[in-house]
Structures are given as structure tokens and as C-alpha cells.
Scaffold this motif. Structure first.
Motif, PDB file in Angstrom:
ATOM      1  N   LEU A   1      10.625 -14.230  48.122  1.00 37.02           N
ATOM      2  CA  LEU A   1       9.917 -14.276  46.849  1.00 37.02           C
ATOM      3  C   LEU A   1       9.791 -15.721  46.385  1.00 37.02           C
ATOM      4  N   ARG A   2       8.618 -16.040  45.847  1.00 37.16           N
ATOM      5  CA  ARG A   2       8.365 -17.376  45.305  1.00 37.16           C
ATOM      6  C   ARG A   2       7.883 -17.223  43.873  1.00 37.16           C
ATOM      7  N   VAL A   3       8.416 -18.040  43.026  1.00 31.61           N
ATOM      8  CA  VAL A   3       8.046 -17.915  41.628  1.00 31.61           C
ATOM      9  C   VAL A   3       7.626 -19.274  41.072  1.00 31.61           C
ATOM     10  N   ARG A   4       6.660 -19.197  40.202  1.00 32.02           N
ATOM     11  CA  ARG A   4       6.193 -20.412  39.533  1.00 32.02           C
ATOM     12  C   ARG A   4       6.506 -20.264  38.048  1.00 32.02           C
ATOM     13  N   LEU A   5       7.236 -21.213  37.515  1.00 30.95           N
ATOM     14  CA  LEU A   5       7.582 -21.174  36.098  1.00 30.95           C
ATOM     15  C   LEU A   5       6.625 -22.086  35.346  1.00 30.95           C
ATOM     16  N   GLU A   6       5.797 -21.450  34.519  1.00 31.12           N
ATOM     17  CA  GLU A   6       4.781 -22.221  33.802  1.00 31.12           C
ATOM     18  C   GLU A   6       5.185 -22.429  32.344  1.00 31.12           C
ATOM     19  N   GLY A   7       5.439 -23.683  31.998  1.00 31.53           N
ATOM     20  CA  GLY A   7       5.888 -23.996  30.640  1.00 31.53           C
ATOM     21  C   GLY A   7       4.717 -24.289  29.722  1.00 31.53           C
ATOM     22  N   HIS A   8       4.797 -23.799  28.496  1.00 28.60           N
ATOM     23  CA  HIS A   8       3.716 -23.992  27.524  1.00 28.60           C
ATOM     24  C   HIS A   8       4.281 -24.358  26.158  1.00 28.60           C
ATOM     25  N   GLY A   9       3.416 -24.938  25.348  1.00 28.06           N
ATOM     26  CA  GLY A   9       3.807 -25.272  23.985  1.00 28.06           C
ATOM     27  C   GLY A   9       2.742 -24.814  23.017  1.00 28.06           C
ATOM     28  N   ASP A  10       3.020 -24.959  21.725  1.00 23.42           N
ATOM     29  CA  ASP A  10       1.975 -24.634  20.753  1.00 23.42           C
ATOM     30  C   ASP A  10       1.152 -25.889  20.482  1.00 23.42           C
ATOM     31  N   GLU A  11       0.106 -25.713  19.698  1.00 21.75           N
ATOM     32  CA  GLU A  11      -0.871 -26.797  19.535  1.00 21.75           C
ATOM     33  C   GLU A  11      -0.385 -27.934  18.649  1.00 21.75           C
ATOM     34  N   ARG A  12       0.718 -27.741  17.955  1.00 24.67           N
ATOM     35  CA  ARG A  12       1.156 -28.790  17.031  1.00 24.67           C
ATOM     36  C   ARG A  12       1.787 -29.938  17.798  1.00 24.67           C
ATOM     37  N   GLY A  13       1.578 -31.119  17.282  1.00 21.37           N
ATOM     38  CA  GLY A  13       2.130 -32.289  17.967  1.00 21.37           C
ATOM     39  C   GLY A  13       1.184 -32.778  19.032  1.00 21.37           C
ATOM     40  N   THR A  14       1.626 -33.737  19.796  1.00 24.49           N
ATOM     41  CA  THR A  14       0.718 -34.408  20.734  1.00 24.49           C
ATOM     42  C   THR A  14       0.726 -33.722  22.097  1.00 24.49           C
ATOM     43  N   ARG A  15      -0.384 -33.871  22.809  1.00 21.71           N
ATOM     44  CA  ARG A  15      -0.573 -33.144  24.066  1.00 21.71           C
ATOM     45  C   ARG A  15       0.401 -33.554  25.168  1.00 21.71           C
ATOM     46  N   GLU A  16       0.575 -34.842  25.333  1.00 21.18           N
ATOM     47  CA  GLU A  16       1.467 -35.276  26.409  1.00 21.18           C
ATOM     48  C   GLU A  16       2.931 -34.938  26.094  1.00 21.18           C
ATOM     49  N   TYR A  17       3.282 -35.077  24.819  1.00 20.27           N
ATOM     50  CA  TYR A  17       4.656 -34.704  24.455  1.00 20.27           C
ATOM     51  C   TYR A  17       4.850 -33.205  24.691  1.00 20.27           C
ATOM     52  N   ASN A  18       3.829 -32.422  24.380  1.00 16.82           N
ATOM     53  CA  ASN A  18       3.921 -30.980  24.609  1.00 16.82           C
ATOM     54  C   ASN A  18       3.968 -30.643  26.101  1.00 16.82           C
ATOM     55  N   LEU A  19       3.299 -31.460  26.917  1.00 14.45           N
ATOM     56  CA  LEU A  19       3.400 -31.262  28.372  1.00 14.45           C
ATOM     57  C   LEU A  19       4.848 -31.462  28.813  1.00 14.45           C
ATOM     58  N   ALA A  20       5.456 -32.513  28.264  1.00 20.14           N
ATOM     59  CA  ALA A  20       6.850 -32.785  28.618  1.00 20.14           C
ATOM     60  C   ALA A  20       7.757 -31.664  28.129  1.00 20.14           C
TER      61      ALA A  20
END
Lengths: 445, 184, 119
Positions: B111-130
Motif C-alpha cells: 500500500l502507498r499513501v499520499r498525505l496531502e496537507g492543506h490550509g485555509d485561505e487566511r494568511g499568506t500562500r507560501e506560509y500556508n504551503l509550509a
């Protein structure tokens, strides 16, 4: 100590009546003015005279008028209210304009000088001084009519505001359209007034963090198009070629060109944590700049290229820090508020603009680095991605209106605010081009 | 004819499966009707009773495990884990479900799994990517601690770029601050 | 003795006249000041501390006949905005009394020195 009522009144009103000790003379009456109202300057852009056959593809004067209006500094006069339509200074009848309280006139003509070649002659006329402030003649070809108009707008703007105009610059931005489950992302470059949109990239996967090289030749951005993973791409705006610069495990983000264009500051998490690196664009050598278990991201170069400011949560919440590339010494710059991020330095180095949270709302704020004073510039909410115009006086940012992302602009003193013409879909991440699209050399009269 | 799982029957790690198989009521309610129903082929000739364990089924990124109630049904695991604003801590409420994912991964190394992390729209995009990456890493660390292998896990962050709720309010933001466990 | 007393009285009367003249002039001056403020739109490049000194010439009707820049700020847009603020007023209210006008308002200086800007 006893003050005469006269002195007291002087102090209160801020009026200095200088009297020489020997012989009091009222010729030295000096009135001091320390305040103003800062109304928009009233400018009338009179439709330019067209000396040629057929119709021009673009109305130069309409474009100038809309540019000046867009800047928020001017109030224009509708053509329907003009009492006369002069094209040359000697045709101006002052009273027509004083009655309408118009302070300046932009008048001129467009002439076809050759096949596809046009000459624009214009004057900026000061109604109250009854004198020409600026007179220029420029030439361009058929495809450059908008550029010619923006050049006039820039010249007028600079003369009246003391600041380089930004109407000839371009803005890069990202749009997202379609339903959430099937979004289409596009990277566009358009004129500062929203016209002449060029699509650089279209993808089903997110595109973000597009930035310009200082000379305007290259753009770098993050795209998830390859295997739905983030990678940094470099694109030559002129010839359209592009290459993938990074493909590291984890984050590949936030590219920012160094002032000399030779390096890219980027964010990688390949070593476990998001850290700032520099990538030499010539030899592709990678240098790790920050080394911290916290999140370090959103690098932006200081104007001299010796330091990088960045967002870090090393203190518990996101704040702005500066690192010197010579000795990697780190200094925290922001202390007010619990969320400061994505900062960039004003061209003169006097301050930084950034996203700042106050009372739970995200605004754009400026921090005066000399006086340490933080000023919130915007009244909108969910504001992000401030990008400073090359003239250093305006910044463009993304905000929300009616649930959609739109672009708005604000002056660094917070005095002027306006929304930019809307584009299709959700618009975000504006980046103001550092260079003008086209320059013209005025012909000598 | 009901399509049967071609992966066959493997008598392995029964105890573990029984343990994690007891899906919570909540999960059973929320899970959509299991699409691919795996039914064990009737044993032709069995010398002695073999404890049969049906393999998990992966469909459209989600994993379904055999129901623990003895029926032939499958129970789809909840693949969404939520976070607080500017936080990367795995909430206790998600631990039980994460344990099931961990066990599934441990049980089947393919089995292989991909963990996809997400954030809400508040704050900056790159910080939310981190932040999204931090969140996905937190889930990854949890699964690894529970026995999953590093080889099986891929972490990726989309930051605020792929919201599931397009609203601009607390409820929408709460739905968007998430890690999605996606089987491949 | 008497002469010195008379002199003193005359001096005091003169002082009082000067003071009342000053007070009258003040009213006109603050009116002029208000009008200029109402007409002054500073350019975005204006900064607190900039200074432009103008000389303003009026005729007895109060009409502005000339405005010259005697000391610039170094920022042309700022200086231009100052000149325009005076020119836009076009006409100021000035004392009808000729002597007062000649003494105070035939020509005077205006110093533009903003202190209320954000930057």
C-alpha cells in the motif's frame, strides 16, 4: 513670564509675523501653512485631435484619462462638460476651465507620419498659472498606441506628483476559475490598467508565487503541473522558453530574484524543514541560508542584495526576520501583532510592507524601519500578496470582494486606495513588473 | 456474478485486523456505501478451517477494510483529518482512525499513501504551503510511529490552493485546514 | 516732566493702536491661511519637513496678481502644489483701509511646511 496676546495668537495659529527689531515692517508678513486638504487634482484630458485618415484603433486621450483616474490622485472632467476642446496651448481659453475648477489640462494631437507610424504631441497646461508645464512629442507604430498613451500618463503623473508613473508597467497575476473540484489556474501578464492580457501558463494544478527578475526579462513561479508536486520554473518572457529549476522532495517555493538577477532565493524543505536557500542561476549551485526547525519562507531581497528578509515562525508565530548573507546573522524586524508575513522592502530601503493581522483581520501594513512605526494601510480584509510598484509609492495586493479574489492598490502612505479592473475568476498574487513595457524618446521640437 | 477480490485470501495478521476492524459508529455512518464488495470465494476443499482475511480495497484514493461484524461488507476509512488555525498538531479525535490507517499500511507493505496537507485561505500562500506540509508531516510521523513504513508514505502540501469549501467563514476554514490521506 | 509724560502717553497710545492693528491684521491673515489650506493638495511625494517659501503679490481688491517661489523644497511637484494653492484662491479678503493693506498685504510671504502628512 508675560506673553503679549499678539505672540500668543501667533503661536496658536502657527503664523509667524517676523518683525525686525529696529524697524518693524509689515512687508515681512509670513503666513505659515502646515496643513492641506489633499483633494484629488482636477485634470481635464481633452480629446486629442486626430490628423489622419480613417479612425485610430485606440483613443490616446481616453487611455490617458482612464490611467490618471485609476491612480486615484486625479479627478477628471467628462468630455460632455467641457466648454471648449483646445488641442494647442494658444487655443486654451482660461475662463472655460477656471469655471469648472479644472487645475490642469492635457491637450494634444495624433498625426499619421508614415505607414503605421504615429506622432503624439501633447502639452500639460496649468490653468491657474496660465502656462504650459510640459510639452512633448513622441512617436510609435500602430501596435504601440497604448504604450504611447501610457507614456504620456507617466510623464504627466511624474510632473504633478513627483513620483515616477507606473502606467507603462505590467502586472503579473494568477487566476483560478471553474468549480472547486475542477479548477483551471492561469498565469497572466497584463498592462497595469488591465488591458492586453497575455496568458503565460494554463494548468489544472495550482500556480503560485510568480515573481519578476529586476530587468523584467524573466519570471519565476511555482507550478504543480508535474506529478501534482511543486516545482520552480523559470520563463523567459521575451522568447517564451522555460525550464524547470528545481525538483526536490517537499516544498519548492517562493522564488525571488536577487537585485542583480543572478540568484534566486527559494524555499526548500528537502532537509526536513522549510528553509531559505539561494540558487545561483549560472552554475545552479545551491546554498542553504537559514537553518532552523521553524518554518522559514517568503524570502525577499534587500535592495542592496546583501540581505534577505523572510517570514519565520521560529518565535511561535509568523514574524519578519532579516538575515545577512555575509555572516548569516539574523535579526527580527517585526514585533507588533501576532501574524506578519510575506514582507518586501521598499526600493529606498526605508520600510517594509507585509501582511499583518490586526483584530483577527488580515491587512497590508507598512513598517517604517527608521522610526519603527507600523501603519495599517488597508481597510479591506483577507488581504495578501503586497507587491510594490517600481516607483515605490503604490502597492498592489490581493483582497476579497463579494467572495471573489480581486486586485486592489494602495499608496504607501495609505492616502490613496482603489480597486483594479476585475478579471475573470478568482484573481490573486499580483506582481508588479519592475520595468516599463516600452519607453519612448521624446523628439526635440 | 459478484466480482471477487483477485488478491485472494491471506491468513495474516488476523488479530490486528480484528482490532482495527471495529470501526466506530461515526465512520460507518459517514462512509458512503462501499462500492466494490469483495466476497471471498467459497472454499473448495479445505482440510482445516482457515481464518480468512480479505484484503483492503483501494478505490479513488480511499481504502476500505473488511467489516469487522462478520458480514461481507467493507468499511471505508475516513481519510480527512482537521487542524486548528496556524496549528500542526494531530487532534486526539483523529487518533483512532489514524491507527486504522497505520495498521492497514503495516499489514500490507504494498500500500502507498499520499498525505496531502492543506490550509485555509487566511494568511499568506507560501506560509500556508509550509503549514500544510507540517500538517502532513505530523500525520506521517503518527503513522510511522504506529508501524507504517517510510517507503509507503509520500507527503505533499497544497497550502490554501485546493479548498474543499469555497466559503469565507469559520466553518469553511475549519473544513479546509486538513490533511487528506490518499491511497494510490 | 510734562513732556516726558506726554511722550509716554503718546507712546502707549501708539502701542495700543499697533496692537489693535495687529489684531485686525491677524483676522485677515488667518482667513488667508485657511483659504490656502483649503486649496492645498499635496502630491504623494510630499513629506513632513519639506519647505517652500512663496512671495505673494496682491492688488487692493485682494486679487492675486503674482506668486513667485523664493525658496524651493527641492521637490518640483511640492513647490508646484504650493503655488497652485495660492493661485487657486485667486482673491483674498484684505483690509479696505489703504494704509493697512499697503503695510501688510501688498506683498507677503507664505511658508509651506507640512506637519500633518503620514510620512
Amino acid at each position: 513670564m508675560k506673553h503679549s496676546p499678539y505672540l500668543l495668537a501667533t503661536a496658536l495659529l502657527g503664523i509667524v509675523l517676523l518683525a525686525l527689531p529696529v524697524q518693524p515692517t509689515w512687508a515681512d508678513l509670513r503666513i505659515e501653512v502646515t496643513k492641506g486638504v489633499d483633494n484629488a487634482v482636477r485634470v481635464a484630458v481633452v480629446p486629442f485631435e486626430w490628423q489622419g485618415s480613417g479612425a485610430l484603433a485606440e483613443s490616446i486621450s481616453d487611455i490617458i484619462d482612464s490611467d490618471l483616474m485609476l491612480s486615484g490622485r486625479f479627478e477628471s472632467l467628462p468630455v460632455s462638460q467641457m466648454l471648449s476642446l483646445p488641442h494647442k496651448p494658444e487655443q486654451v481659453f482660461n475662463r472655460d476651465w477656471r469655471m469648472l475648477n479644472v487645475e490642469y489640462l492635457v491637450i494634444g494631437s495624433v498625426m499619421a507620419v508614415a505607414d503605421n507610424r504615429y506622432r503624439v504631441s501633447y502639452s500639460l497646461y496649468n490653468v491657474f498659472k496660465q502656462a504650459v508645464e510640459l510639452k512633448q512629442t513622441i512617436e510609435g507604430d500602430a501596435g504601440e498606441l497604448r504604450d504611447l498613451a501610457h507614456f504620456v500618463s507617466d510623464s504627466v503623473f511624474k510632473l504633478l506628483t513627483g513620483i515616477e508613473g507606473a502606467f507603462s508597467t505590467r502586472i503579473m497575476y494568477v487566476t483560478a476559475s471553474g468549480p472547486l473540484t475542477n479548477r483551471i489556474y492561469r498565469l497572466h501578464i497584463a498592462d497595469a490598467d488591465g488591458y492586453r492580457v497575455e496568458t503565460m501558463l494554463e494548468s489544472k494544478e495550482p500556480i503560485l508565487s510568480a515573481s519578476w527578475s529586476r530587468d523584467g526579462r524573466y519570471i519565476a513561479y511555482v507550478s504543480f503541473e508535474v506529478d501534482s508536486r511543486p516545482a520552480i520554473f523559470l520563463r523567459d518572457v521575451v522568447n517564451g522558453t522555460r525550464q524547470q529549476l528545481t525538483n526536490f522532495p517537499g516544498l519548492n517555493g517562493a522564488p525571488a530574484f536577487s537585485p542583480d538577477g543572478k540568484q534566486l532565493a527559494i524555499v526548500l524543505s528537502k532537509d526536513g524543514n522549510p528553509d531559505i536557500y539561494t540558487l545561483n542561476l549560472d552554475d545552479r549551485r545551491l546554498r542553504r541560508v537559514t537553518r532552523h526547525y521553524g518554518i522559514d519562507t517568503e524570502p525577499s531581497w534587500s535592495p542592496d542584495g546583501k540581505g534577505i528578509i523572510f517570514t519565520s515562525n521560529r518565535g511561535g508565530q509568523p514574524q519578519i526576520y532579516q538575515i545577512q548573507l555575509a555572516d548569516l546573522s539574523v535579526e527580527r524586524l517585526t514585533f507588533e501583532g501576532d501574524y506578519n508575513a510575506k514582507a518586501s522592502v521598499l526600493p529606498d530601503g526605508s520600510g517594509i510592507v507585509m501582511v499583518h493581522r490586526r483584530d483577527g483581520i488580515f491587512h497590508i501594513a507598512m513598517l517604517d524601519l527608521q522610526r519603527g512605526r507600523l501603519t495599517v494601510l488597508t481597510e479591506t480584509s483577507l488581504d495578501e500578496s503586497p507587491s510594490i510598484a517600481p516607483n515605490g509609492s503604490m502597492l498592489i495586493y490581493a483582497t476579497q470582494a463579494d467572495g471573489e479574489g480581486i486586485l486592489a492598490a494602495v499608496s504607501v502612505d495609505g492616502g490613496v486606495k482603489f480597486n483594479l479592473p476585475s478579471s475573470e475568476g478568482d484573481v490573486r498574487e499580483p506582481a508588479w513588473s519592475p520595468q516599463k513595457r516600452r519607453m519612448f524618446k521624446p523628439l526635440s521640437d | 456474478m459478484v466480482r471477487t477480490s483477485t488478491r485472494g485470501i491471506i491468513a495474516l495478521g488476523l488479530a490486528a485486523f480484528v482490532l482495527v476492524g471495529c470501526a466506530s459508529k461515526k465512520t460507518e455512518i459517514e462512509a458512503p456505501a462501499p462500492a466494490p464488495v469483495a466476497v471471498a470465494p467459497a472454499p473448495v476443499s479445505v482440510a482445516e478451517p482457515v481464518v480468512e482475511v480479505r484484503k483492503p480495497v483501494v478505490n479513488r484514493g480511499k481504502i476500505s477494510l473488511p467489516a469487522s461484524d462478520g458480514t461481507a461488507g467493507m468499511v471505508e476509512l475516513q481519510g480527512l483529518f482537521y487542524f486548528d488555525f496556524d496549528q500542526t498538531i494531530v487532534k486526539r479525535a483523529g487518533h483512532i482512525e489514524l491507527n486504522r490507517h497505520a495498521t492497514a499500511l503495516k499489514e500490507d507493505s504494498t500500500l502507498r499513501v499520499r498525505l496531502e496537507g492543506h490550509g485555509d485561505e487566511r494568511g499568506t500562500r507560501e506560509y500556508n504551503l509550509a503549514l500544510g506540509e507540517r500538517r502532513a508531516n505530523a500525520i506521517s510521523a503518527y503513522l510511522l510511529a504506529q508501524g507504517a513504513s517510510r517507503m509507503q508514505i509520500e507527503v505533499i502540501s497544497y497550502g490554501e490552493e485546493k479548498p474543499v469549501d469555497g466559503g469565507h467563514n469559520e466553518a469553511a476554514w475549519a473544513m479546509n485546514r486538513r490533511v487528506e490521506v490518499v491511497y494510490r | 516732566m510734562e513732556t516726558s509724560l506726554a511722550r509716554a502717553i503718546r507712546a502707549e497710545q501708539n502701542d495700543r493702536k499697533a496692537v489693535t492693528d495687529d489684531e485686525k491684521a491677524m483676522a485677515y491673515v488667518s482667513q488667508i491661511q485657511r483659504e490656502i489650506i483649503q486649496n492645498w493638495s499635496r502630491p504623494p511625494s510630499a513629506r513632513n519637513g519639506m519647505q517652500a517659501l512663496l512671495k505673494v503679490y496682491l492688488v487692493p481688491t485682494g486679487e492675486v496678481v503674482n506668486v513667485t517661489l523664493t525658496q524651493g523644497s527641492g521637490n518640483d511637484a511640492f513647490d508646484r502644489s504650493a503655488v497652485l494653492a495660492v493661485r487657486k484662491a485667486e482673491r483674498f479678503v484684505v483690509p479696505a483701509e489703504s494704509a493697512q493693506f499697503e503695510r501688510n498685504f501688498r506683498e507677503f510671504e507664505v511658508l509651506f511646511r507640512p506637519d500633518d502628512l503620514r510620512l
